[in-house]
Design an enzyme around this catalytic site. Structure first.
Site, PDB file in Angstrom:
ATOM      1  N   ALA A  56       0.842  -1.205   0.000  1.00 32.01           N
ATOM      2  CA  ALA A  56       0.000   0.000   0.000  1.00 32.01           C
ATOM      3  C   ALA A  56       0.873   1.249   0.000  1.00 32.01           C
ATOM      4  CB  ALA A  56      -0.910   0.008   1.227  1.00 32.01           C
ATOM      5  N   GLU A 141      11.979  -4.184  15.774  1.00 34.86           N
ATOM      6  CA  GLU A 141      13.435  -4.065  15.892  1.00 34.86           C
ATOM      7  C   GLU A 141      13.980  -2.832  15.158  1.00 34.86           C
ATOM      8  OE1 GLU A 141      15.889  -6.272  17.531  1.00 34.86           O
ATOM      9  OE2 GLU A 141      16.808  -4.321  17.175  1.00 34.86           O
ATOM     10  N   ILE A 148      20.887  -1.928  13.652  1.00 30.79           N
ATOM     11  CA  ILE A 148      21.561  -2.538  14.821  1.00 30.79           C
ATOM     12  C   ILE A 148      20.542  -3.382  15.590  1.00 30.79           C
ATOM     13  CG2 ILE A 148      22.792  -2.099  16.982  1.00 30.79           C
ATOM     14  CD1 ILE A 148      23.646   0.599  15.902  1.00 30.79           C
ATOM     15  N   GLY A 199      21.372  14.215   2.125  1.00 29.43           N
ATOM     16  CA  GLY A 199      20.142  13.433   2.340  1.00 29.43           C
ATOM     17  C   GLY A 199      20.012  12.849   3.734  1.00 29.43           C
ATOM     18  N   LYS A 217      13.319   6.963  20.673  1.00 27.08           N
ATOM     19  CA  LYS A 217      14.164   5.758  20.740  1.00 27.08           C
ATOM     20  C   LYS A 217      14.587   5.469  22.189  1.00 27.08           C
ATOM     21  CE  LYS A 217      15.714   6.407  15.992  1.00 27.08           C
ATOM     22  NZ  LYS A 217      16.674   7.103  15.124  1.00 27.08           N
TER      23      LYS A 217
HETATM   24  P1  NDP Z   1       9.218   7.357   3.506  1.00 25.92           P
HETATM   25  O1  NDP Z   1       8.603   8.689   3.659  1.00 25.92           O
HETATM   26  O2  NDP Z   1      10.391   7.203   2.593  1.00 25.92           O
HETATM   27  O3  NDP Z   1       8.113   6.319   3.016  1.00 25.92           O
HETATM   28  C1  NDP Z   1       6.824   6.275   3.531  1.00 25.92           C
HETATM   29  C2  NDP Z   1       5.996   5.396   2.636  1.00 25.92           C
HETATM   30  O4  NDP Z   1       4.729   5.240   3.221  1.00 25.92           O
HETATM   31  C3  NDP Z   1       5.760   5.971   1.238  1.00 25.92           C
HETATM   32  O5  NDP Z   1       5.861   4.969   0.278  1.00 25.92           O
HETATM   33  C4  NDP Z   1       4.343   6.513   1.316  1.00 25.92           C
HETATM   34  O6  NDP Z   1       3.647   6.468   0.087  1.00 25.92           O
HETATM   35  C5  NDP Z   1       3.725   5.518   2.267  1.00 25.92           C
HETATM   36  N1  NDP Z   1       2.565   6.054   2.960  1.00 25.92           N
HETATM   37  C6  NDP Z   1       2.504   7.125   3.772  1.00 25.92           C
HETATM   38  N2  NDP Z   1       1.249   7.284   4.234  1.00 25.92           N
HETATM   39  C7  NDP Z   1       0.537   6.264   3.733  1.00 25.92           C
HETATM   40  C8  NDP Z   1      -0.820   5.873   3.843  1.00 25.92           C
HETATM   41  N3  NDP Z   1      -1.678   6.599   4.553  1.00 25.92           N
HETATM   42  N4  NDP Z   1      -1.232   4.764   3.185  1.00 25.92           N
HETATM   43  C9  NDP Z   1      -0.363   4.060   2.440  1.00 25.92           C
HETATM   44  N5  NDP Z   1       0.944   4.383   2.297  1.00 25.92           N
HETATM   45  C10 NDP Z   1       1.371   5.473   2.939  1.00 25.92           C
HETATM   46  O7  NDP Z   1       9.580   6.849   4.975  1.00 25.92           O
HETATM   47  P2  NDP Z   1      10.780   5.894   5.424  1.00 25.92           P
HETATM   48  O8  NDP Z   1      10.812   4.689   4.562  1.00 25.92           O
HETATM   49  O9  NDP Z   1      11.999   6.695   5.605  1.00 25.92           O
HETATM   50  O10 NDP Z   1      10.309   5.506   6.904  1.00 25.92           O
HETATM   51  C11 NDP Z   1       9.312   4.525   7.130  1.00 25.92           C
HETATM   52  C12 NDP Z   1       9.299   4.184   8.611  1.00 25.92           C
HETATM   53  O11 NDP Z   1      10.560   3.670   8.975  1.00 25.92           O
HETATM   54  C13 NDP Z   1       9.044   5.372   9.544  1.00 25.92           C
HETATM   55  O12 NDP Z   1       8.292   4.952  10.647  1.00 25.92           O
HETATM   56  C14 NDP Z   1      10.450   5.769   9.976  1.00 25.92           C
HETATM   57  O13 NDP Z   1      10.458   6.418  11.216  1.00 25.92           O
HETATM   58  C15 NDP Z   1      11.074   4.395  10.073  1.00 25.92           C
HETATM   59  N6  NDP Z   1      12.534   4.417   9.965  1.00 25.92           N
HETATM   60  C16 NDP Z   1      13.128   5.008   8.906  1.00 25.92           C
HETATM   61  C17 NDP Z   1      14.501   4.984   8.785  1.00 25.92           C
HETATM   62  C18 NDP Z   1      15.175   5.585   7.613  1.00 25.92           C
HETATM   63  O14 NDP Z   1      16.412   5.575   7.586  1.00 25.92           O
HETATM   64  N7  NDP Z   1      14.471   6.117   6.620  1.00 25.92           N
HETATM   65  C19 NDP Z   1      15.348   4.356   9.836  1.00 25.92           C
HETATM   66  C20 NDP Z   1      14.599   3.715  10.898  1.00 25.92           C
HETATM   67  C21 NDP Z   1      13.238   3.764  10.943  1.00 25.92           C
HETATM   68  P3  NDP Z   1       4.124   7.362  -1.181  1.00 25.92           P
HETATM   69  O15 NDP Z   1       5.416   6.739  -1.615  1.00 25.92           O
HETATM   70  O16 NDP Z   1       3.038   7.178  -2.166  1.00 25.92           O
HETATM   71  O17 NDP Z   1       4.277   8.749  -0.673  1.00 25.92           O
HETATM   72  N1  HSE Z   2      16.281  10.351  11.202  1.00 26.03           N
HETATM   73  C1  HSE Z   2      16.870   9.251  11.881  1.00 26.03           C
HETATM   74  C2  HSE Z   2      18.346   9.493  12.083  1.00 26.03           C
HETATM   75  C3  HSE Z   2      16.699   7.953  11.132  1.00 26.03           C
HETATM   76  O1  HSE Z   2      18.894  10.482  11.611  1.00 26.03           O
HETATM   77  O2  HSE Z   2      18.971   8.669  12.740  1.00 26.03           O
HETATM   78  C4  HSE Z   2      15.374   7.341  11.368  1.00 26.03           C
HETATM   79  O3  HSE Z   2      15.325   6.811  12.668  1.00 26.03           O
END
Ligand code: NDP
Ligand code: HSE
Length: 441
Positions: A56, A141, A148, A199, A217
């Site tokens: 999704a 996790e 980690i 980034g 965290k």
């Molecule tokens: P992104 O913003 O890159 O991706 C979010 C995704 O969720 C997108 O594909 C978006 O869709 C989709 N989305 C958002 N809202 C909805 C909804 N209502 N219904 C369906 N799809 C939805 O986030 P990240 O991948 O960076 O992060 C994801 C999770 O992982 C978060 O909780 C973040 O805190 C956690 N996290 C992230 C890390 C990182 O390094 N990025 C590290 C550790 C944890 P669309 O693509 O269409 O916008």
């Molecule tokens: N924004 C976080 C960081 C990554 O800089 O470590 C997602 O937990």
């Protein structure tokens, strides 16, 4: 409440997965699970075949490299309520609709894997209880320190240990910024701009630089290390925006490095302090050598002594490895018909106010350079029973900068000292008040 449909009776030799989110982490996870070269190893580790039945997203028109269009949907509710979906992997982030989607999945007995630290820190205890009531697993996790495997270590390997302290560098963006300031002698704004260009930091960096991310965290680490509840209790939080290049320089000259640290610490029999703030870390402390966007978690167990984990705390690929580990565990649990019991909460624990804690402090003041100013400043420290360990003075034309390192002092006394110092005409500004970890030099 929606009706519970037990998945236990279904065919456990094939596990079906629905993924919410295909961004950095979701995209990496889906591509990894679909990678033909990994199939044998994954099936072996899962002890069953795994199938992604839907992914999704919000915007179906975005290109999604490596994700077949047939899997994509913009209807997350239908995906999580499909009764043939055994594992819901929530990688959308944010509190809503993630919470509602997770609850829908748990209520019908599906396992949920998530990386959503904000949600788990706020509602983790209730969600874990809901999972337990429906004989499902809730695994997260990836929510702390990305790749980690620290949560499983605390929950399993250290389950019988009394953890006295957890110190973590759990935010890669701020560690990158502080490392840049240290290594390249640049100020906060320049280091933030580099973090954004590469980034690491988002256009709005608030969640990272004001330590909201680190605080979530810390809450999660605390629940598994000490037994506090995940109920969105606010913990002491201080970000890095006030750290100046000259503080970094003072730290370097004094044998320290400035890090944003997350702390979980026992205080007395039932006290616990949870906080996140910048700190001067002695250069011989294991956390001092954690540079760039890396994360590390240092744990002090009563019997195990010091332990440390180091690795990539962010990034799609690294974080997806933690998600994959949870999915494989969830799949094995479904095959064997077991599920984890919720982590225990120790109701006797009481949060200790940061004002009541003692620490060594580095305090930097800009003052008018005149006879008697140092004596007046020292008198204020003395009135609040703060003993000074060292002091240096640097001339600034007609002004002077005074850098103090105190002996152990109660935070409330330091706060009162700073308040009184602000009333002195000779004190132009208080540039820094940063804790020094590791105690007396
Ligand atoms: P992104 O913003 O890159 O991706 C979010 C995704 O969720 C997108 O594909 C978006 O869709 C989709 N989305 C958002 N809202 C909805 C909804 N209502 N219904 C369906 N799809 C939805 O986030 P990240 O991948 O960076 O992060 C994801 C999770 O992982 C978060 O909780 C973040 O805190 C956690 N996290 C992230 C890390 C990182 O390094 N990025 C590290 C550790 C944890 P669309 O693509 O269409 O916008
Ligand atoms: N924004 C976080 C960081 C990554 O800089 O470590 C997602 O937990």
């Amino acid at each position: 409440m929606s009706e519970t449909i037990s998945l236990r009776s279904m065919d456990s030799s094939h596990v079906r997965i629905g993924v919410i989110g295909a961004g950095f982490v979701g995209g990496a996870f889906v591509r990894s699970l679909l990678d033909p070269e990994r199939q044998v190893a994954l099936v072996d580790a899962a002890t069953t075949t795994l199938e992604i039945v839907g992914v999704a997203v919000r915007d179906l028109s975005k290109p999604r490299e490596g994700i077949p269009a047939a899997l994509l949907t913009d209807d997350a509710v239908t995906l999580v309520t499909r009764d043939d979906v055994d594992i819901v992997v929530e990688l959308a982030g944010g509190l809503e609709p993630a919470k509602t989607l997770i609850e829908l999945a748990l209520r019908r007995g599906a396992t949920v894997v998530t990386a959503n630290k904000a949600l788990i820190a706020e509602h983790g205890t209730a969600l874990a209880q809901l999972a337990h009531e429906h004989e499902a697993d809730l695994l997260y996790e990836a929510a702390v320190a990305g790749g980690i495997p620290i949560l499983r270590a605390l929950r399993s390997s250290l389950a019988g240990e009394k953890i006295n302290q957890v110190l973590g560098i759990v935010n890669g963006t701020t560690n990158f910024i502080l490392s840049k300031m240290t290594q390249d002698n640049v100020d906060y704004d320049a280091a933030l701009a580099q973090a954004q260009a590469l980034g690491y930091a988002e256009a709005d960096p608030t969640a990272d630089v004001e330590a909201f991310d680190a605080a979530a965290k810390v809450q999660i680490l605390s629940s598994l290390a000490i037994g506090t509840a995940l109920v969105g209790e606010s913990i002491s939080r201080e970000g890095i925006t006030a750290v100046r290049a000259l503080d970094v320089d003072f730290a370097r000259r004094s044998g320290y490095v400035i890090k944003l640290i997350g702390v979980v610490e026992r205080a007395g029999e039932h006290g616990v302090s949870r906080r996140t703030h910048p700190a001067l870390v002695p250069i011989d402390h294991p956390l001092a050598s954690v540079h760039g966007a890396m994360n590390a978690v240092f744990v002090e167990g009563a019997r195990s002594g010091p332990l440390m984990w180091l690795g990539q705390g962010a990034g799609g690929e690294a974080t997806a490895t933690a998600v994959m580990g949870d999915v494989l565990l969830a799949a094995r649990n479904r095959v064997s018909g077991r599920h984890d019991i919720p982590f225990s909460v120790d109701d006797r624990l009481v949060s200790v106010d940061v004002a009541d804690l003692s620490s060594v402090f580095y305090i930097s003041l800009d003052v008018i350079d005149e006879p008697g100013v140092l004596a007046a400043v020292a008198a204020v420290f003395g009135r609040h029973k703060i003993s000074i360990q060292s002091m240096e003075q640097n001339g600034l034309a007609h002004d002077a900068r005074l850098n103090f390192v105190t002996h152990e002092a109660r935070t409330s006394d330091v706060t009162a000292t700073l308040a009184e110092l602000r009333t002195l005409a000779a004190v132009e500004s208080i540039g820094a008040c940063i804790r020094v970890i590791g105690g007396e030099a």
